[in-house]
Design a protein around this motif. Structure first.
Motif, PDB file in Angstrom:
ATOM      1  N   TYR A 186      -4.363   2.942   4.809  1.00  0.00           N
ATOM      2  CA  TYR A 186      -3.892   2.142   4.193  1.00  0.00           C
ATOM      3  C   TYR A 186      -3.549   3.066   3.013  1.00  0.00           C
ATOM      4  O   TYR A 186      -3.415   2.716   1.830  1.00  0.00           O
ATOM      5  CB  TYR A 186      -4.901   1.538   3.573  1.00  0.00           C
ATOM      6  CG  TYR A 186      -5.601   0.222   4.725  1.00  0.00           C
ATOM      7  CD1 TYR A 186      -4.329  -1.452   4.608  1.00  0.00           C
ATOM      8  CD2 TYR A 186      -5.842   0.364   6.262  1.00  0.00           C
ATOM      9  CE1 TYR A 186      -5.089  -2.475   5.408  1.00  0.00           C
ATOM     10  CE2 TYR A 186      -5.982  -0.274   6.832  1.00  0.00           C
ATOM     11  CZ  TYR A 186      -5.724  -1.449   7.095  1.00  0.00           C
ATOM     12  OH  TYR A 186      -5.375  -2.169   7.602  1.00  0.00           O
ATOM     13  N   ALA A 210      -9.722  -0.648   4.532  1.00  0.00           N
ATOM     14  CA  ALA A 210      -8.631   0.268   4.103  1.00  0.00           C
ATOM     15  C   ALA A 210      -9.460   1.285   3.746  1.00  0.00           C
ATOM     16  O   ALA A 210      -8.062   2.406   2.658  1.00  0.00           O
ATOM     17  CB  ALA A 210      -8.698  -1.026   2.571  1.00  0.00           C
ATOM     18  N   SER A 233       1.099  -1.242   0.001  1.00  0.00           N
ATOM     19  CA  SER A 233       0.474   0.008   0.436  1.00  0.00           C
ATOM     20  C   SER A 233       0.705   1.297  -0.303  1.00  0.00           C
ATOM     21  O   SER A 233       1.655   1.422   0.748  1.00  0.00           O
ATOM     22  CB  SER A 233      -1.165   0.143   0.926  1.00  0.00           C
ATOM     23  OG  SER A 233      -1.443  -0.952   1.642  1.00  0.00           O
ATOM     24  N   ASP A 277      -5.565  -8.600   3.583  1.00  0.00           N
ATOM     25  CA  ASP A 277      -6.575  -8.314   2.109  1.00  0.00           C
ATOM     26  C   ASP A 277      -7.663  -8.921   1.349  1.00  0.00           C
ATOM     27  O   ASP A 277      -7.196 -10.103   1.821  1.00  0.00           O
ATOM     28  CB  ASP A 277      -5.197  -8.117   1.096  1.00  0.00           C
ATOM     29  CG  ASP A 277      -4.548  -6.776   0.394  1.00  0.00           C
ATOM     30  OD1 ASP A 277      -4.694  -5.757   2.022  1.00  0.00           O
ATOM     31  OD2 ASP A 277      -3.720  -6.386  -0.248  1.00  0.00           O
ATOM     32  N   ILE A 284      -2.429   0.447  -4.318  1.00  0.00           N
ATOM     33  CA  ILE A 284      -1.358  -0.256  -4.268  1.00  0.00           C
ATOM     34  C   ILE A 284      -0.472   0.073  -5.548  1.00  0.00           C
ATOM     35  O   ILE A 284      -0.846   0.458  -7.117  1.00  0.00           O
ATOM     36  CB  ILE A 284      -1.684  -1.702  -4.229  1.00  0.00           C
ATOM     37  CG1 ILE A 284      -2.900  -2.514  -3.323  1.00  0.00           C
ATOM     38  CG2 ILE A 284      -0.177  -2.742  -4.685  1.00  0.00           C
ATOM     39  CD1 ILE A 284      -1.950  -2.685  -2.175  1.00  0.00           C
TER      40      ILE A 284
END
Length: 259
Positions: free
Chosen positions: A209, A203, A91, A178, A213
């Motif tokens: 978070y 998230a 993240s 996740d 990604i």
């Protein structure tokens, strides 16, 4: 269990004949996260992030060598120049951005608690007080639980697979992970029967978070390699490659930025 110790000392080369003699990128992965990155029965790396790395490498015109490490060893390996980039469902968070750079996001994933039985459980710091909650060491889930769920017994693991094993055996009450990893690595299998998601998508708390990604990079290379990676990811998004790879593995969309 996967025999990770032998794999961690090994690199697997992916070369493209059209990629010339450009220096290989050494990309760090943390395997054991189906369907993102894992070792298949044939001993080869496979998964969504592996396919994204291959597409990214092709777009950059540069072959890459995957380097398999434990998750909490990835940033130290990047800083010590043992690898050139990280693609391990990491993240993009303010804390990590203090020490490394990131590309733009290439996917977005909810973070959910997994427990056995009643999915109406009060998944709050008060409701989970005293419970044993497992988490992979070095992940943002670890920091979130340590700071926001102070009354729990936080149990740290080298891999998420180890946490799933202890959850199944009853040595844990829950694990935070996740959502896609939990779904494909545990809940869709016989070991995950009787377990399910509970509570909200943690998230959504961007303090922990972050914004998705991304590819981890050295700060000193943010304007060079980082710029090239961002341009390549933008091309893969605009030409539909990221969505095609998403649809190869998921029945839901992880690559479109949330509104």
């Amino acid at each position: 269990m996967r025999r990770r110790s032998a794999l961690a000392a090994t690199t697997l080369a992916f070369a493209g004949t059209a990629m010339g003699q450009a220096a290989r990128l050494r990309i760090g992965f943390a395997v054991g996260y189906a369907p993102f990155s894992e070792i298949g029965t044939d001993g080869q790396l496979k998964g969504f992030e592996i396919d994204v790395a291959q597409a990214l490498s092709a777009k950059l015109g540069q072959a890459y060598t995957p380097v398999i490490l434990e998750f909490d060893g990835l940033i130290p390996a990047l800083q010590s120049r043992k690898i050139d980039a990280i693609m391990a469902s990491m993240s993009i968070t303010p804390e990590r951005q203090q020490v490394i750079a990131f590309s733009s996001p290439y996917y977005f994933s909810p973070a959910r608690m997994v427990m056995r039985g009643d999915t109406r459980t009060d998944v709050s710091p008060a409701g989970m007080k005293g419970k044993r909650i497992g988490v992979e060491r070095g992940t943002i889930h670890e920091r979130f639980l340590a700071e926001q769920f102070g009354g729990i017994q936080l149990v740290r693991y080298a891999t998420q697979d180890q946490a799933f094993l202890d959850l199944k055996s009853g040595r844990l009450d829950a694990t935070l992970v996740d959502a896609a990893i939990a779904q494909f690595g545990f809940l869709n299998h016989a070991d995950g029967r009787g377990f399910g998601f509970v509570g909200p998508d943690f998230a959504r708390d961007q303090r922990y978070y972050g914004k998705g990604i991304g590819v981890g990079l050295r700060k000193a290379e943010a304007a060079t390699l980082g710029q090239r990676v961002d341009e390549a990811l933008a091309a893969l998004r605009s030409n539909g490659t990221l969505k095609t790879l998403n649809d190869r593995y998921f029945s839901f969309d992880l690559v479109t930025p949330p509104k």
